[in-house]
Design a protein around this motif. Structure first.
Motif, PDB file in Angstrom:
ATOM      1  N   ILE A  28      -0.024  -4.376   0.105  1.00 47.00           N
ATOM      2  CA  ILE A  28      -1.368  -4.979   0.063  1.00 47.00           C
ATOM      3  C   ILE A  28      -1.237  -6.346  -0.576  1.00 47.00           C
ATOM      4  CG2 ILE A  28      -3.666  -4.879  -0.959  1.00 47.00           C
ATOM      5  CD1 ILE A  28      -3.464  -1.878  -1.073  1.00 47.00           C
ATOM      6  N   LEU A  30      -3.618  -9.086  -2.050  1.00 50.98           N
ATOM      7  CA  LEU A  30      -4.990  -9.396  -2.414  1.00 50.98           C
ATOM      8  C   LEU A  30      -5.155 -10.913  -2.350  1.00 50.98           C
ATOM      9  CD1 LEU A  30      -7.361  -7.709  -3.328  1.00 50.98           C
ATOM     10  CD2 LEU A  30      -6.644  -8.008  -5.685  1.00 50.98           C
ATOM     11  N   VAL A  56      -6.280  -8.084   1.811  1.00 56.01           N
ATOM     12  CA  VAL A  56      -7.596  -7.763   1.260  1.00 56.01           C
ATOM     13  C   VAL A  56      -8.242  -9.044   0.762  1.00 56.01           C
ATOM     14  CG1 VAL A  56      -8.826  -6.499  -0.539  1.00 56.01           C
ATOM     15  CG2 VAL A  56      -6.919  -5.417   0.650  1.00 56.01           C
ATOM     16  N   ASN A  58     -10.650 -10.527  -1.311  1.00 57.71           N
ATOM     17  CA  ASN A  58     -11.502 -10.140  -2.433  1.00 57.71           C
ATOM     18  C   ASN A  58     -12.488 -11.271  -2.769  1.00 57.71           C
ATOM     19  OD1 ASN A  58     -12.349  -8.409  -4.501  1.00 57.71           O
ATOM     20  ND2 ASN A  58     -11.124  -9.533  -5.988  1.00 57.71           N
ATOM     21  N   LEU A  97     -10.042   0.731   1.397  1.00 53.40           N
ATOM     22  CA  LEU A  97      -8.676   0.211   1.363  1.00 53.40           C
ATOM     23  C   LEU A  97      -7.641   1.353   1.500  1.00 53.40           C
ATOM     24  CD1 LEU A  97      -7.752  -2.192  -1.472  1.00 53.40           C
ATOM     25  CD2 LEU A  97      -6.614  -0.021  -1.313  1.00 53.40           C
TER      26      LEU A  97
END
Ligand code: G4P
Length: 304
Positions: A28, A30, A56, A58, A97
């Motif tokens: 992952i 971010l 991801v 964010n 997620l």
């Protein structure tokens, strides 16, 4: 002047990631949804090439929803990659997620083959917040200075789902000049690595193109067309209590106000780069690096 940022410790982080990777099923990364390209670490892409990747985005609550959609489409079109956007403090999307990771590694799961996920991200992108949300308690520290999370942790999110926090810090690597400004504006690099006035000018130059109306409304300004970026910063300072004795504007204070207003979302939801723009800047950055490399090699061979 471009921002230079070469913090140490990257070598040990790199080594630790490389050592951990053989046991990892999904990586992952971010990213900051306001600067998905600039907050992505090219070194991580190199190290994890071939591993299923979940990007991801964010802080989507601070980013422009239309551009977030464009970035998600951009990442989802990459092989072995999925992308989702969330706000790290909200539990339900954070748990989406987990489902996305399972979809990326469908052959893993169950007690015999638990899914092993590595979570990476540059400082201040919200990793601790997200982990806290996933864990459901304040298990890790959060703070506003880049660089708080340091040790590797194994977090058991389900009996067959292990999340490994990146050991060491994954510092951003700036290969594109504008990325340096975007990272500084968002809080992704340390305060002592940049000049606030320079960053605020770059920020205003960017934001006035897409959102002049918001700047006008926030600082009660007239038409921005006749103003240079420097004049705009000075106007902002004048309107926000940045006047010094003799009527001069405290540009440092004006710059701090601009950066803080951007960071806290006072200008509304803003994304600093589109996928198309970033791809173009990236290509230019790579071409420049190649040119520099070639010159260096020529010099070391004794040429000019
Ligand atoms: P890191 O571990 O990646 O270094 O980041 P961390 O979680 O410490 O988050 C950095 C800052 O970003 C924190 O704010 C955190 O609250 C904020 N943040 C994280 N995720 C989100 C998000 O999705 N949306 C918004 N708007 N902010 C987010 P801070 O002011 O430094 O600390 P605090 O307010 O948590 O005390």
């Amino acid at each position: 002047m471009a921002i230079q940022w070469f913090p140490g410790h990257m070598h040990s982080t790199k080594k630790a990631i490389v050592e951990r990777l053989p046991d990892i099923d999904v990586v992952i990364e971010l990213l900051d949804a306001r600067l998905p390209g600039s907050s992505s670490n090219p070194l991580l892409a190199e190290l994890t090439a071939g591993k299923p990747a979940l990007k991801v985005l964010n802080k989507q609550d601070l980013a422009d929803p239309e551009l977030t959609t464009a970035w998600l489409a951009h990442f989802n079109a990459l092989p072995g990659t999925r992308a989702l956007a969330l706000d790290a403090s909200v539990a339900a999307p954070a748990r989406a997620l987990i489902a996305a990771c399972r979809a990326l590694a469908p052959l893993r799961g169950g007690m015999v083959k638990p899914l092993r996920v590595l979570i990476c991200g540059i400082p201040n992108v919200g990793k601790s917040t997200l982990i806290n949300t996933l864990v459901g308690q304040r298990a890790t520290l959060t703070g506003d200075e880049p660089g708080i999370t340091k040790l590797e942790q194994k977090i058991v999110l389900a009996p067959d789902f292990y999340l490994f926090d990146t050991p060491g810090m994954l510092w951003p690597r700036i290969t594109v000049e504008r990325s340096g400004y975007h990272l500084a504006a968002s809080g992704g690099i340390g305060r002592n690595a940049y000049d606030e006035e320079e960053v605020a000018l770059a920020l205003l130059a960017n934001v006035r193109v897409r959102h002049a109306d918001r700047l006008r409304a926030r600082y009660k300004l007239g038409d921005l067309d006749g103003l240079t970026d420097d004049e705009l910063l000075a106007e902002l300072g004048r309107k926000r209590g940045g006047l010094m004795a003799g009527g001069r504007v405290n540009l440092q204070k004006a710059a701090e106000i601009a950066i803080n207003d951007f960071r806290t979302g006072a200008w509304g939801r803003i994304t600093l780069e589109s996928p198309d723009e970033f791809v173009q800047w990236w290509a230019q950055g790579q071409a420049l690096e190649a040119e520099r490399r070639e010159k260096r090699e020529k010099r070391s061979r004794g040429g000019k």
